[in-house]
Enzyme design. Structure first.
Site, PDB file in Angstrom:
ATOM      1  N   LYS A 166       1.781   6.331   1.503  1.00  0.00           N
ATOM      2  CA  LYS A 166       1.278   5.117   2.143  1.00  0.00           C
ATOM      3  C   LYS A 166      -0.243   5.180   2.204  1.00  0.00           C
ATOM      4  CE  LYS A 166       1.877   2.175   6.221  1.00  0.00           C
ATOM      5  NZ  LYS A 166       2.614   2.012   7.494  1.00  0.00           N
TER       6      LYS A 166
ATOM      7  N   ARG B  36       5.499   9.625   3.714  1.00  0.00           N
ATOM      8  CA  ARG B  36       6.637   9.374   4.582  1.00  0.00           C
ATOM      9  C   ARG B  36       7.926   9.470   3.781  1.00  0.00           C
ATOM     10  NH1 ARG B  36       6.088   2.986   6.261  1.00  0.00           N
ATOM     11  NH2 ARG B  36       6.227   2.063   4.181  1.00  0.00           N
TER      12      ARG B  36
ATOM     13  N   ASP C  24      11.017  -7.722   7.170  1.00  0.00           N
ATOM     14  CA  ASP C  24      10.587  -6.761   6.156  1.00  0.00           C
ATOM     15  C   ASP C  24      10.311  -5.386   6.749  1.00  0.00           C
ATOM     16  OD1 ASP C  24       8.333  -8.521   7.147  1.00  0.00           O
ATOM     17  OD2 ASP C  24       7.144  -6.921   6.258  1.00  0.00           O
TER      18      ASP C  24
ATOM     19  N   ARG D   5       0.822  -1.216   0.000  1.00  0.00           N
ATOM     20  CA  ARG D   5       0.000   0.000   0.000  1.00  0.00           C
ATOM     21  C   ARG D   5       0.854   1.263   0.000  1.00  0.00           C
ATOM     22  NH1 ARG D   5      -2.580   0.392   6.097  1.00  0.00           N
ATOM     23  NH2 ARG D   5      -0.816  -0.461   7.238  1.00  0.00           N
TER      24      ARG D   5
ATOM     25  N   ASP E  62      -6.593  -3.906  -0.013  1.00  0.00           N
ATOM     26  CA  ASP E  62      -7.118  -2.826  -0.847  1.00  0.00           C
ATOM     27  C   ASP E  62      -6.096  -1.722  -1.101  1.00  0.00           C
ATOM     28  OD1 ASP E  62      -7.016  -1.468   1.584  1.00  0.00           O
ATOM     29  OD2 ASP E  62      -9.181  -1.551   1.911  1.00  0.00           O
ATOM     30  N   GLY E  63      -4.924  -1.840  -0.461  1.00  0.00           N
ATOM     31  CA  GLY E  63      -3.886  -0.845  -0.683  1.00  0.00           C
ATOM     32  C   GLY E  63      -4.134   0.488  -0.013  1.00  0.00           C
TER      33      GLY E  63
ATOM     34  N   ARG F 195      15.002  -2.688   2.827  1.00  0.00           N
ATOM     35  CA  ARG F 195      14.839  -3.441   4.071  1.00  0.00           C
ATOM     36  C   ARG F 195      15.725  -4.686   4.076  1.00  0.00           C
ATOM     37  NH1 ARG F 195       9.156  -2.224   4.999  1.00  0.00           N
ATOM     38  NH2 ARG F 195       8.675  -0.470   3.657  1.00  0.00           N
TER      39      ARG F 195
END
Length: 510
Positions: free
Chosen positions: A129, A192, A268, A108, A141-142, A199
């Site tokens: 995000k 953000r 992650d 998302r 649904d993102g 990661r």
């Protein structure tokens, strides 16, 4: 509805979005296409500004009134894609709750690009995000909801003010579009920022898929952009692992020292730059409990407060496994990972000495610290360490903070005994005069925050925002921007949680 930062500010520049577009780069998009999927954000109807962080904006030369510009609102919700932007979602994998989960990815989050900033690597990547579904959404649904966006926005900025390495949050843009979670909620997008969102799981993805050439491209990119000094090492990949282990250890020590709990320390969610990444079911310790679990989903307590240091090391071992083909052998990999524990121990010792106002290191200090944590259960973590700076070096019956601290403990005799040891330790390094007490108080207040993002404070801001009033988000952000300062008009933000807060729970959906 308007953001408090911009409610009375007219947009004085004709097109801030055009200026932003002129500064956009696409460093991640320059990687081979296997690292991401290019796609457009999914628009949200009738977006409106909710919150904005002027300190975060200053990092990328964005004016503090940016969300008064409708064009920037559209950019930061994903309704307008600038010509220079190459929106994308990155692929990665990871271990979740200690179990290999396979392919994950930005489910998302959609990256807009990057802009110049005075940070490591010289640029900040910007992600939206909640900007819609991606190929990595895994039936989701993102979308993000207003509730979780407010929590991430406030905590990112609070952690930065505490001096803890973290991603940053620039803005929240909301919409009255409905999103179904446990109950229907309204949608929001939080912007953000970080020098990189790569990661541990980004490396695991290529290792477990047997694509070691692609793994090398990623490692070389990280070294060249963020750790260029490591190129001179005999084995740059071993040096990379050691440096990431060190940074991770120090970051976790900083979490422990302020009582912060991440809640979902999956690989992650671990930054290759040692940043606090992905704010979901986080929490700050209130009544101290070393085994406290802030994530209601974590029924086994894998990510409890006292487990965080070891989980940080476990995750570094997972990264070491992924880098093994590049490092070359297990002995070198283990040698790099050996950096973690000494780095954690040294950082934690330094932080605890500072929190206790100790100027020197003496043989019995570890025992003194252990004895404190043995009697601390049930005592408010933040209020205790803040109040400790007011404890006089003299005897308990002298005026000062002894009585206030003593009243925090059910077992007051246990505190009296520990306080006696503590006073003796201060005197042993020459802290005996009133001037020493005053200097120690200043030093301790500079590291022991008075204000942290307690869950109930975030919930009050969320409740008001869901009723259409966003002003509490900005008031709280401003208080948390100065966590170590005395703020007479903000005393209520340092108060113990009310009774109703005991029913608050946060989970992976938060």
């Amino acid at each position: 509805m308007q953001c408090a930062d911009t409610a009375e500010i007219a947009a004085t520049e004709p097109d801030l979005a055009a200026d932003f577009d002129a500064r956009l780069g696409n460093r991640f998009a320059d990687l081979p296409p296997v690292f991401f999927t290019q796609l457009m954000p999914t628009p949200l109807p009738a977006p409106y500004p909710v919150a904005f962080s002027a300190p975060a904006a200053a990092l990328i030369d964005m004016p503090p009134h940016a969300l008064a510009d409708n064009g920037m609102v559209d950019v930061l919700v994903g309704n307008r894609v600038l010509p220079a932007s190459k929106p994308l979602a990155a692929v990665y994998s990871g271990h979740q709750f200690g179990v290999w989960a396979g392919q994950l990815g930005d489910g998302r989050a959609i990256m807009l690009g990057d802009v110049a900033a005075a940070v490591q690597g010289g640029r900040m990547e910007l992600q939206l995000k909640g900007a819609g579904a991606t190929p990595y959404s895994r039936m989701g649904d993102g979308r993000a909801v207003l509730r979780s966006s407010i929590r991430e926005f406030l905590c990112s900025e609070a952690m930065a003010a505490l001096g803890i390495p973290t991603t940053r949050a620039l803005a929240i843009v909301g919409s009255n579009a409905r999103v179904m979670r446990e109950t229907p909620e309204t949608a929001a997008v939080v912007t953000r920022m970080a020098p990189s969102f790569i990661r541990f799981g980004s490396f695991e993805h290529w290792y477990y898929n047997g694509q070691h050439g692609t793994l090398k491209i990623l490692a070389d990119t990280v070294i060249d952009q963020f750790y260029p000094a490591l190129r001179a090492a005999e084995n740059p990949y071993q040096a990379l692992l050691a440096e990431v282990a060190r940074r991770t250890a120090e970051m976790v020590a900083q979490w422990q020292a302020v009582g912060f709990m991440h809640g979902v320390l999956n690989t992650d969610n671990m930054s290759i730059l040692g940043l606090t990444l992905d704010y979901g079911p986080f929490g700050f310790m209130e009544a101290f409990d070393a085994r406290h679990i802030c994530n209601h989903t974590d029924q086994q307590g894998r990510y409890a407060y006292n487990n965080q240091p070891k989980i940080g090391e476990w995750n570094c071992y997972a990264l070491g496994q992924a880098l093994l083909p590049l490092i070359g052998d297990a002995d070198r990999t283990h040698a790099a990972l050996a950096a973690y524990q000494p780095a954690y121990d040294a950082k934690m010792a330094a932080l605890m000495h500072a929190k206790l106002g100790l100027r020197t290191t003496q043989a019995d200090d570890a025992a003194l610290i252990d004895a404190l944590f043995a009697i601390l259960p049930g005592v408010d973590f933040t209020q205790f360490f803040r109040g400790l700076g007011d404890l006089p070096t003299g005897q308990p019956d002298e005026p000062g903070g002894h009585a206030r601290l003593r009243d925090m403990f059910m077992n007051r005799a246990a505190f009296d005994a520990w306080a006696g040891r503590y006073r003796q330790r201060l005197r042993a390094e020459g802290q005996t005069a009133p001037a020493d007490d005053a200097a120690r108080r200043l030093a301790m207040h500079a590291i022991n925050p008075k204000y942290v993002l307690r869950n109930y404070l975030a919930q009050v801001a969320i409740d008001q925002a869901q009723a259409g009033d966003f002003s509490e988000i900005e008031r709280l952000r401003q208080v948390l921007q100065r966590p170590f300062d005395e703020q007479p008009d903000a005393e209520r933000y340092a108060a113990l949680p009310p009774d109703w807060a005991s029913h608050l729970e946060v989970s992976c959906s938060s």
